[in-house]
Design a protein around this motif. Sequence first.
Motif, short mmCIF file in Angstrom:
data_model
loop_
_atom_site.label_atom_id
_atom_site.label_comp_id
_atom_site.label_asym_id
_atom_site.label_seq_id
_atom_site.Cartn_x
_atom_site.Cartn_y
_atom_site.Cartn_z
N TRP A 164 0.77 -1.15 -0.54
CA TRP A 164 0.04 0.07 -0.01
C TRP A 164 1.29 0.73 0.04
N CYS A 165 1.86 1.46 0.58
CA CYS A 165 2.79 2.44 1.05
C CYS A 165 3.38 2.70 -0.03
N GLU A 166 4.21 1.65 -1.64
CA GLU A 166 4.71 1.77 -2.55
C GLU A 166 3.58 1.92 -3.37
N GLU A 167 2.88 1.85 -3.76
CA GLU A 167 1.63 1.85 -4.37
C GLU A 167 1.24 3.25 -3.72
N ASN A 168 1.10 4.25 -2.78
CA ASN A 168 0.57 4.87 -2.65
C ASN A 168 1.49 6.88 -2.68
N GLY A 169 3.31 5.62 -2.66
CA GLY A 169 4.68 6.81 -2.65
C GLY A 169 4.42 7.27 -1.15
N LEU A 170 4.38 6.52 -0.26
CA LEU A 170 4.34 6.64 1.34
C LEU A 170 5.53 5.63 1.17
N LEU A 171 6.30 5.00 1.20
CA LEU A 171 7.57 4.07 1.72
C LEU A 171 8.60 5.01 1.97
N SER A 172 8.62 4.43 3.31
CA SER A 172 9.76 5.12 3.57
C SER A 172 10.89 5.24 2.81
N PRO A 173 12.41 5.97 2.80
CA PRO A 173 13.43 5.33 2.18
C PRO A 173 14.02 4.27 3.06
N ILE A 174 13.91 4.65 4.28
CA ILE A 174 13.96 3.30 5.32
C ILE A 174 14.35 1.87 4.68
#
Length: 187
Positions: A164-174
């Motif tokens: 979900w985070c990847e699809e919504n541009g919200l996956l942290s670089p960590i």
Amino acid sequence: MEHILSLSYGKDSLACLGAIEELGWQLDRIVHAEVWATDTIPAELPPMVEFKKTADQVIKERWGIEVEHIRSKYTYNDCFYMVCGEQKREAKSRFAGQIYGWPFRQGTWCNSRLKQHVFGKISKNTVQYIGIASDEPERFHNLSETKKSPLVAAGWNENMCRRWCEENGLLSPIYQNTTRGGMLVLS
């Protein structure tokens, strides 16, 4: 009753936004407990500091809520040098008189002093949403009538949260190099 998302910027807490939306749950505020290494140095690495700014913009644009950044009165540096036993419940500890030093996996003083007590400033008449995924049953004991996990309610596991985070541009670089976020700790 006010409904607040406790946001760490990790994949699970960010994915709560999607689960809350899917479930149709109320969301009034989003609060993040800022952690600092010293009074002038954030406890997070520069890519994470920048990501939080970007995520805040996405959240404001999509959900219309501005993330509130609340800072503890303590820093990692303050807590590292605190002396065990200065508080009544710790006075009988076998570590009384010693500094706390580095946090342990069990007995992480940093969570209570740098993050959790910050939420004590929030009204007691609230429901706090926390990012516990459905495949983390060992953490379910943290849930109650006033602490709920939208991820558990929606049946979202950690892989679903990441997607979900990847699809919504919200996956942290960590998450490029690790499965869990962490903090920069200075001695």
